[in-house]
Every structure is written in C-alpha cells, then in structure tokens.
Design an enzyme around this catalytic site. Structure first.
Site, mmCIF file in Angstrom:
data_model
loop_
_atom_site.group_PDB
_atom_site.id
_atom_site.type_symbol
_atom_site.label_atom_id
_atom_site.label_comp_id
_atom_site.label_asym_id
_atom_site.label_seq_id
_atom_site.Cartn_x
_atom_site.Cartn_y
_atom_site.Cartn_z
ATOM 1 C CG ASP A 48 3.211 -1.216 1.497
ATOM 2 O OD1 ASP A 48 3.415 -1.388 2.716
ATOM 3 O OD2 ASP A 48 3.557 -2.032 0.615
ATOM 4 C CG ASP A 52 2.579 -5.417 3.661
ATOM 5 O OD1 ASP A 52 2.370 -4.311 3.081
ATOM 6 O OD2 ASP A 52 2.103 -5.698 4.767
ATOM 7 C CG ASP A 56 2.465 0.502 6.278
ATOM 8 O OD1 ASP A 56 2.676 1.723 6.232
ATOM 9 O OD2 ASP A 56 3.153 -0.337 5.651
ATOM 10 C CG ASP A 125 -15.058 2.908 10.516
ATOM 11 O OD1 ASP A 125 -16.214 2.611 10.876
ATOM 12 O OD2 ASP A 125 -14.756 3.185 9.340
ATOM 13 C CG ASP A 225 -19.784 -0.285 9.636
ATOM 14 O OD1 ASP A 225 -19.496 0.270 8.572
ATOM 15 O OD2 ASP A 225 -20.138 -1.481 9.712
ATOM 16 C CD GLU A 281 -22.329 2.855 6.557
ATOM 17 O OE1 GLU A 281 -22.060 2.662 5.377
ATOM 18 O OE2 GLU A 281 -22.262 1.955 7.413
ATOM 19 C CG HIS A 353 -14.991 2.391 2.562
ATOM 20 N ND1 HIS A 353 -15.662 3.362 3.283
ATOM 21 C CD2 HIS A 353 -15.386 1.216 3.083
ATOM 22 C CE1 HIS A 353 -16.408 2.769 4.198
ATOM 23 N NE2 HIS A 353 -16.270 1.475 4.103
ATOM 24 C CG ASP A 354 -18.950 0.950 1.727
ATOM 25 O OD1 ASP A 354 -18.031 0.114 1.719
ATOM 26 O OD2 ASP A 354 -19.555 1.297 2.758
HETATM 27 O O1 ISL Z 1 -21.595 -0.942 0.094
HETATM 28 C C1 ISL Z 1 -22.725 -1.290 0.310
HETATM 29 C C2 ISL Z 1 -23.354 -2.304 -0.441
HETATM 30 O O2 ISL Z 1 -23.260 -1.875 -1.715
HETATM 31 C C3 ISL Z 1 -23.501 -0.712 1.349
HETATM 32 O O3 ISL Z 1 -24.749 -1.244 1.432
HETATM 33 C C4 ISL Z 1 -22.715 -0.974 2.609
HETATM 34 O O4 ISL Z 1 -22.618 -2.342 2.831
HETATM 35 C C5 ISL Z 1 -23.432 -0.339 3.739
HETATM 36 O O5 ISL Z 1 -23.384 1.011 3.466
HETATM 37 C C6 ISL Z 1 -22.712 -0.623 5.025
HETATM 38 O O6 ISL Z 1 -21.364 -0.280 4.933
HETATM 39 C C7 ISL Z 1 -20.544 -0.440 6.033
HETATM 40 O O7 ISL Z 1 -20.695 -1.696 6.665
HETATM 41 C C8 ISL Z 1 -20.278 -2.832 5.943
HETATM 42 C C9 ISL Z 1 -18.911 -2.669 5.287
HETATM 43 O O8 ISL Z 1 -18.708 -3.678 4.357
HETATM 44 C C10 ISL Z 1 -18.766 -1.333 4.604
HETATM 45 O O9 ISL Z 1 -17.485 -1.182 4.081
HETATM 46 C C11 ISL Z 1 -19.096 -0.292 5.621
HETATM 47 O O10 ISL Z 1 -18.901 1.007 5.148
HETATM 48 C C12 ISL Z 1 -20.239 -3.946 6.932
HETATM 49 O O11 ISL Z 1 -19.460 -3.579 8.034
#
Ligand code: ISL
Length: 586
Positions: A48, A52, A56, A125, A225, A281, A353-354
């Site tokens: 950042d 904020d 960024d 993305d 995605d 994905e 990130h998930d």
């Molecule tokens: O993180 C999940 C649930 O635990 C996964 O099922 C995830 O939602 C799935 O892999 C899809 O992820 C992607 O699309 C989502 C978004 O929230 C995630 O950050 C992204 O990586 C919806 O756009």
C-alpha cells in the site's frame, strides 16, 4: 531458456494498432509459458502506497525489483478492475477500468512497462462467468432493457421458491429474487455476482471484445476465473441433492463448454501475433476433461488449475478438513503428471488466494516451517508443468489467527460462520474457529510481510485485514539477509529449473507409491535425469534405493538440509528432507 526481447513499435497484432510494449519470444518454437515460473499477486494485500490500508498498483510497481530478484518470469495479477468489492474484485462492474482503490489505467500501464522492462510478463485475471450486479449490463438487464434483457439467467415464478435446487459456492441457494424485474436470477457465487448467460451470442461477443481490448494493451495472458462453469445444462434442471455442491453436474464442464472455449480462443488469443498464455481455473475437472481443454486437438487453453490435490483428506465440505494422506496425494499427482505429459500441459500450485497457506496445509508451520516450506517449493519447481508461487509463499508465510468474526473479511467465511450459528451447528464463533483458521480464504489474504516495521511494512494506515502476528520473524527483509532463508532457496530453485530442461520437460516416474511419508520421483529427458526425494513428514526415515532408480551418475543439485553429495545404497532422510539430484552431465 528462451531469450526474451522487448519490442517497441513493431506491429504485433493483426487487428488494430500495435501495442506499445510487447514482449516476444525469440522463436525456437517453444511457448514461453512452459519455461516460466509465475508469481501470483493479490493486489489488495501486496503493498500500500497511499496509507488507505489497501494495496495498490503503485505499490506493486515499487516491488517489481523484488520480483526480478526472486527470478520469476510472469505475474498473475488478481482483479484490479472497477468493482464494488463484494468478493474482493471478483465482482466486476467495469472490465475496462481500474478500481480507484488500486489506481488508474496510467498506473497499470506503468506496471506493465516496468515488468516488461525486466522481461516479466503480465497475466490478467478474466472473470466472465459472472459480473457484478453493479455492472451496466446487469443494471439494464434487471430493467428488462434490450439487448441486455437476456444477458443473465432470469426466471419468473413464485418469489418464495427458487427456480431450482442449485447451491451457491458461498452457501445458500444460487438464486436471488429481484424486485425490480420481478424475477429470479442465477448466481453461482455471491448474490452480487450474477451469472452471465453464455448462450446469448451477444454476451460472448462483448466478452471477446473486452479480451481483445486488453490484449491490445500488450498483456501476455489471462487466468480465467471458474471458466468451466460458463455452460449450464439447457433448462437448468434440479441437481442431485445428495452430497457435494447441489447442481454441479449441470454447471461444471457443461454441455457447450468446448464450443465456447474454442470460439473464445479463436476470436481473441488466435488473432494475436504473439504467444499468449491462458490458464483456466476449472474446479471439478478430471484429467480427461483437462486434455480436451489443453491437449493438441483440444480447445486451445495453455493449462488449467485442477483442484483434486487441494482437497485430499477433506470431508463432505471444504470446512471439514481431515487428515492429509500422502499416498492419495501421490496418486493424484501421478495421474496428472503422466496424463498430460504427452498431450497437454500442467499447472503446478499448492496455494493461491482461495486456499489456506501451503506451509500450514501441507507442511508443518511450527517446528519445521523452514524445512517444510522449502520442501513444498522443491516439489512445485520439479514437476511437469508451470509452477505458480503465491505471494508470501516464498517466505513461508503461515495461516493467521482470527479472534472473532469481526476480524474476518471474506464473504465465504462470514457466511459460513453465520450459517453454522443459524443452523444450530455452532453456538458461537469459537465453535467454528478451528475450521476458519485451518481453511478460510482470509488466511492467504493477510498483508504481505515486508519487514518487522509496523503492519509488516505493508501500509502506513490501518490494514484492511489484520497482519499475521508472526510478521516480526517472517518477512522479506530478514529473508533477504539470511543465506539459508526460504526466499533464497526459492531463488535457487527457480534458477535450477531455468537451467535444466529435464525439470521442465522430463517424463515423470513415481517411486515408492505406497510409502506413507516419502514422495520420490524421477524426471527423464533423453540422457538427462533428475531424482527428487522428499520426506513429507516430521519423522526421520530411511529408505532403500530400489533397482529401478539408477543412481550411479547422480549428483546433488539442491537440498534443504546438509547432506552428502553422493547417493549410497540408502537414503537417510531427516524430517522434511528435500533433495534434487541431477545426472552429472547437466
Ligand atoms: O474458494 C473456493 C471456495 O472455497 C473455491 O471454490 C472458489 O470459489 C472457486 O475456486 C472459484 O474461485 C474463483 O472464483 C470465485 C472467487 O471468489 C475466487 O476468489 C476465485 O478464485 C468467484 O469469482
């Protein structure tokens, strides 16, 4: 490694005016992305610069030299587009604008230029299974305005009864009732993420135009995605109510998905004169499905993210994380490594990130954090496929602790806690705290730990999600200083991969398939061989070297602990021991 060069002002696109800053591969016929290591940036939590509390784009620009020092070849940037941030930018309200909190298109252009100056590519993305409900298309669609009226899945009917029984990934029904249009709309994720109706050719055309708009700006690829959710079974029938996410058989790898993929690639990627990387994905994908997406006669994607290995040990739901089972994990990797070797290409990752932090999920984030983080890195950099490093993985960043629901930020985690309490499965937050701290997505989203300064050097303001408590010990500044750090080890791993084609292209062969803690495999390319031996456990172990592993000419190339360079009749392995041997000639 292919040599990269920066082309300025050379016509690259067959369509429009040339992008001004494009990286091209010296043509030896090899797609650059096969030899690349990709680094994922989650912009909200990276760096950042305006206090904020939110990362960024200028913050990323500031750290481009850091990426260069690490040695990565490409950056996958999680969404920075205009968004109400209901799902941290995976809910896009304008695909052609940068969200104010991240900067503007000029900042973005500077980032691209700075990366390209260092021969680092930029993967954007692409979130087109759904938009935000604040996207112009949805606003008009909900008013019934042509031509947008059919851009989403609308169903009329009783406002009390959803049109089918499909689940949302984030809990509850996948349908919400809209009072303005007096109809239901489908959202496989949050109610603020309505699904686009891909059956409508106008939707597809608008998406392709938008992709071309970004390609014309000189980007190097897309991470797509949940791209295998874009085709739904005609008529949207009820799903099997037993087990898993209800409806999945009607929206994962759906009936027209190949048609949409080929059309999309044909109208975007294939019209560009440079090599573009695409990674889809694709939750719920099998090796066979994947081959159809990425194989030679497939739809034209470069690779996909599959999820089988991420759920090893899980019960019915992701919140029900069970015991990790290495034997099952090995079987999954063997299937993917061999299944896409001759035809196709793999992606290799253990975090994003998930997911929880990889060292917490797959390693030991306590006593053996250093060793196990290095072992996991050794693993991802020595498999067939393109390795992905998620920000902070190269420091061995760990899961966080969340004292109360107020400290959570992710819609999925908050829904889970609220539903558990509502359904009577939990009395209060404390009853589900263990599950949150083991698997919640917020674990991966805590601010990047740059230094031991306040807020880990991430921000001078109040961070949007709290910094993990251990930042004084685990941070870039200290990792940089120490020769033996995880960061320095990652640098060596990345170099090793760049210098040895056998680690990129070699055939994979698994050894000791039934061993409960040793994961060992050979990679072979012509005369060259690599042997990778990993002790995936807290216990020392000794294994005999079987005859099917030729060892005479092997030399140690990298190890995460002190070991002698030769190979004897046995491997005596320390906890989380990781070694890569290469044939001498290399
Ligand atoms: O993180 C999940 C649930 O635990 C996964 O099922 C995830 O939602 C799935 O892999 C899809 O992820 C992607 O699309 C989502 C978004 O929230 C995630 O950050 C992204 O990586 C919806 O756009």
């Amino acid at each position: 490694m292919a040599v990269l060069r920066c082309l300025t002002g050379t016509p690259m696109s067959q369509r429009h005016s040339p992008p001004s800053n494009v990286l091209a591969t010296e043509t030896d016929g090899t797609p650059w992305w096969k030899e690349a290591v990709v680094y994922q940036i989650y912009p909200k939590s990276f760096n950042d610069t305006d206090a904020d509390g939110i990362g960024d784009i200028p913050g990323i620009v500031e750290k481009v030299d850091y990426l260069d020092e690490l040695g990565v070849d490409a950056v996958w940037l999680s969404p920075v587009y205009q968004s109400p941030q209901a799902d941290n930018g995976y809910d896009i309200s304008d695909y052609r604008a940068i969200d104010d909190q991240y900067g503007d298109l000029e900042d973005w252009g500077q980032l691209l230029a700075e990366l390209h100056d260092r021969d680092i590519r930029l993967i954007m993305d692409l979130v087109v299974n759904h938009t935000s409900d604040e996207h112009e298309w949805f606003k008009r669609s909900r008013r019934g305005e042509e031509p947008y009226d059919d851009y989403y899945y609308w169903r009329e009917g009783d406002p009390e009864t959803p049109p089918n029984n499909w689940d949302s990934f984030f809990g509850g029904s996948a349908w919400s009732y809209d009072d303005e249009r007096e109809a239901w709309y489908l959202h496989l994720f949050d109610e603020k993420q309505p699904d686009l109706n891909w059956r409508n050719p106008a939707v597809r055309e608008d998406v392709y135009d938008m992709m071309n708009w970004w390609l014309d700006r000189g980007i190097d690829g897309f991470r797509m995605d949940v791209i295998n959710l874009i085709s739904k079974t005609e008529g949207l029938p009820d799903g099997d109510p037993h087990g898993g996410l209800v409806g999945a058989e009607h929206f994962m790898n759906g009936p027209r998905v190949h048609e949409y993929f080929s059309e999309m690639i044909g109208q975007t990627i294939d019209t560009v004169d440079r090599e573009i990387m695409t990674v889809g994905e694709t939750p719920g994908v099998s090796v066979e499905d994947a081959r159809e997406y990425v194989g030679e006669d497939g739809d034209g994607l470069s690779m996909v993210f599959q999820f089988e290995h991420m759920g090893v040990g899980d019960g019915d739901s992701k919140w029900d994380a069970g015991e990790f089972d290495l034997v099952e994990f090995k079987q999954i990797f063997e299937r993917w490594q061999t299944g896409l070797a001759a035809d196709g290409w793999n992606s290799v990752y253990l975090s994003n990130h998930d997911q929880p932090r990889s060292v917490s999920q797959f390693g030991n984030d306590g006593e053996y954090r250093q060793e196990s983080a290095k072992l996991l890195g050794t693993f991802t950099h020595t498999l067939h496929g393109t390795p992905f490093v998620y920000q902070g993985e190269e420091l061995g960043m760990t899961n966080a602790s969340f004292e109360s629901i107020d400290e959570l930020r992710d819609v999925e985690a908050i829904n889970f806690v609220e539903e558990a309490i509502q359904d009577g499965d939990a009395e209060d937050y404390d009853d589900v705290r263990d599950a949150i701290e083991a698997v919640a997505r917020d674990n991966a989203r805590t601010p990047m730990q740059w230094s031991a300064d306040a807020n880990a050097g991430f921000t001078d303001g109040e961070p949007w999600l709290k910094v993990t408590d251990n930042y004084a010990d685990i941070n870039v500044a200290s990792e940089r200083e120490s020769r033996d750090s995880i960061f320095q080890y990652y640098r060596r791993l990345i170099d090793l991969r760049h210098d040895n084609d056998v680690l990129i292209y070699g055939d994979f062969e698994l050894h000791y398939p039934d061993h409960e803690s040793v994961f060992a495999y050979t990679r072979t390319l012509g005369e060259d061989r690599a042997l990778i031996v990993l002790n995936w456990s807290d216990e020392p172990t000794t294994v005999d070297i079987p005859d099917d592993i030729p060892t005479d000419d092997l030399e140690l190339a990298i190890a995460n602990q002190d070991v002698s360079t030769g190979v004897n009749a046995q491997f005596e392995l320390q906890p989380w021991d990781a070694r890569v041997y290469l044939t001498e000639s290399q």
